[in-house]
Design a protein around this motif. Structure first.
Motif, short mmCIF file in Angstrom:
data_model
loop_
_atom_site.label_atom_id
_atom_site.label_comp_id
_atom_site.label_asym_id
_atom_site.label_seq_id
_atom_site.Cartn_x
_atom_site.Cartn_y
_atom_site.Cartn_z
N THR A 160 0.87 -1.17 0.00
CA THR A 160 0.00 0.00 0.00
C THR A 160 0.91 1.22 0.00
O THR A 160 2.03 1.17 0.53
N ARG A 196 -2.16 2.26 7.59
CA ARG A 196 -2.60 1.06 6.87
C ARG A 196 -1.42 0.16 6.54
O ARG A 196 -1.46 -1.07 6.75
N ASP A 203 -0.66 -3.28 -8.87
CA ASP A 203 -2.02 -3.57 -8.43
C ASP A 203 -2.04 -4.95 -7.80
O ASP A 203 -1.02 -5.64 -7.73
N THR A 204 -3.23 -5.38 -7.34
CA THR A 204 -3.31 -6.63 -6.60
C THR A 204 -3.04 -7.84 -7.47
O THR A 204 -2.44 -8.82 -7.03
N SER A 261 -3.27 -8.65 4.44
CA SER A 261 -3.68 -7.31 4.02
C SER A 261 -4.80 -6.86 4.95
O SER A 261 -5.18 -7.57 5.88
N ASN A 262 -5.36 -5.68 4.67
CA ASN A 262 -6.52 -5.23 5.41
C ASN A 262 -7.73 -6.07 5.04
O ASN A 262 -7.85 -6.54 3.91
N TRP A 273 -10.87 -5.52 4.31
CA TRP A 273 -11.70 -5.13 3.17
C TRP A 273 -11.02 -5.41 1.82
O TRP A 273 -11.67 -5.47 0.79
N HIS A 274 -9.70 -5.60 1.84
CA HIS A 274 -8.95 -5.87 0.61
C HIS A 274 -8.91 -7.35 0.29
O HIS A 274 -8.76 -7.76 -0.87
N ARG A 276 -11.25 -9.35 -2.49
CA ARG A 276 -10.82 -9.25 -3.89
C ARG A 276 -9.53 -10.03 -4.10
O ARG A 276 -9.35 -10.70 -5.13
N GLU A 312 -13.72 -0.85 -2.71
CA GLU A 312 -13.33 -2.21 -3.07
C GLU A 312 -14.37 -2.87 -3.98
O GLU A 312 -14.02 -3.67 -4.84
N LYS A 326 -13.60 -1.67 -7.38
CA LYS A 326 -12.42 -2.35 -7.90
C LYS A 326 -12.73 -3.81 -8.25
O LYS A 326 -12.17 -4.36 -9.21
#
Length: 229
Positions: free
Chosen positions: A74, A85, A144-145, A168-169, A171-172, A175, A210, A213
């Protein structure tokens, strides 16, 4: 003799005109139909993304020990320090390493708008918390992821590693799990506790971001952004 009443010859024409006008009012024009179709399509796509996130698995394995921990990057702040974060992700990766979850940590993330490489910033934060440099691997190119997962998988392949816990967090991770599901890795996701002051508004904003995304991933980047580990 009484005079004959005049006949109303135009009455049928008037009734036909009224029926035609009524049909026109009942039938929406093509522009309205187009707007309605577009709105329904948007609702359907966003519903698809929300459902996909809800159904995303947390793991595809029963392993509790892995070959590596992957910490997703991040952006750093403008001074090159980890944001709350990022610090949360690095700290949780360090904790999982100390717990013996894996003997190696891969930090993934490329250069940001401020010119600092995400992976390097997070790796330094983890090393400051006691993770030895010999256990740390830096993947400095991902933007990107999808690339986080792909380029980390390349590092794992180079070392013969086949399993990873991905940090990761929260909410991430939904995805990220959708992306991980297309790899041959054995994997599990692990949420980093937040170091930020969470409010209902902030959480709703991050979740909405998210979802957008996820829509982009499902509709576009999943097909166009190919990665060969």
């Amino acid at each position: 003799m009484s005079a004959a009443r005049p006949q109303r010859k135009r009455a049928p024409q008037k009734r036909a005109s009224l029926r035609s006008a009524a049909k026109s009012r009942r039938r929406p024009n093509w522009k309205v139909r187009g707007v309605l179709a577009a709105a329904l399509a948007v609702i359907a796509v966003f519903g698809w993304a929300i459902l996909a996130r809800q159904l995303a698995p947390r793991s595809n394995t029963s392993l509790s020990r892995f070959d590596a921990i992957i910490v997703l990057g991040t952006p750093a702040d403008r001074d090159g320090n980890p944001t709350p974060r990022g610090l949360a992700r690095a700290t949780e990766g360090a904790r999982e390493y100390e717990r013996g979850v894996a003997p190696h940590i891969i930090f993934s993330g490329g250069s940001t708008s401020h010119g600092f490489v995400e992976a390097q910033v997070l790796a330094r934060a983890a090393e400051a918390q006691g993770v030895p440099e010999s256990a740390v691997f830096v993947e400095p190119r991902a933007r990107d992821t999808i690339q986080n997962v792909c380029y980390s998988e390349r590092i794992m392949n180079e070392h013969g590693w086949h399993s990873a816990e991905v940090v990761s967090n929260g909410w991430h991770l939904e995805r990220a799990a959708l992306i991980l599901g297309h790899t041959p890795l054995e994997w599990s996701v692990h949420a980093a506790p937040s170091f930020e002051r969470e409010t209902g508004t902030h959480e709703a904003f991050m979740t909405a971001q998210e979802i957008v995304k996820t829509v982009r991933y499902l509709v576009w980047t999943r097909q166009t952004e190919k990665c060969e580990p």
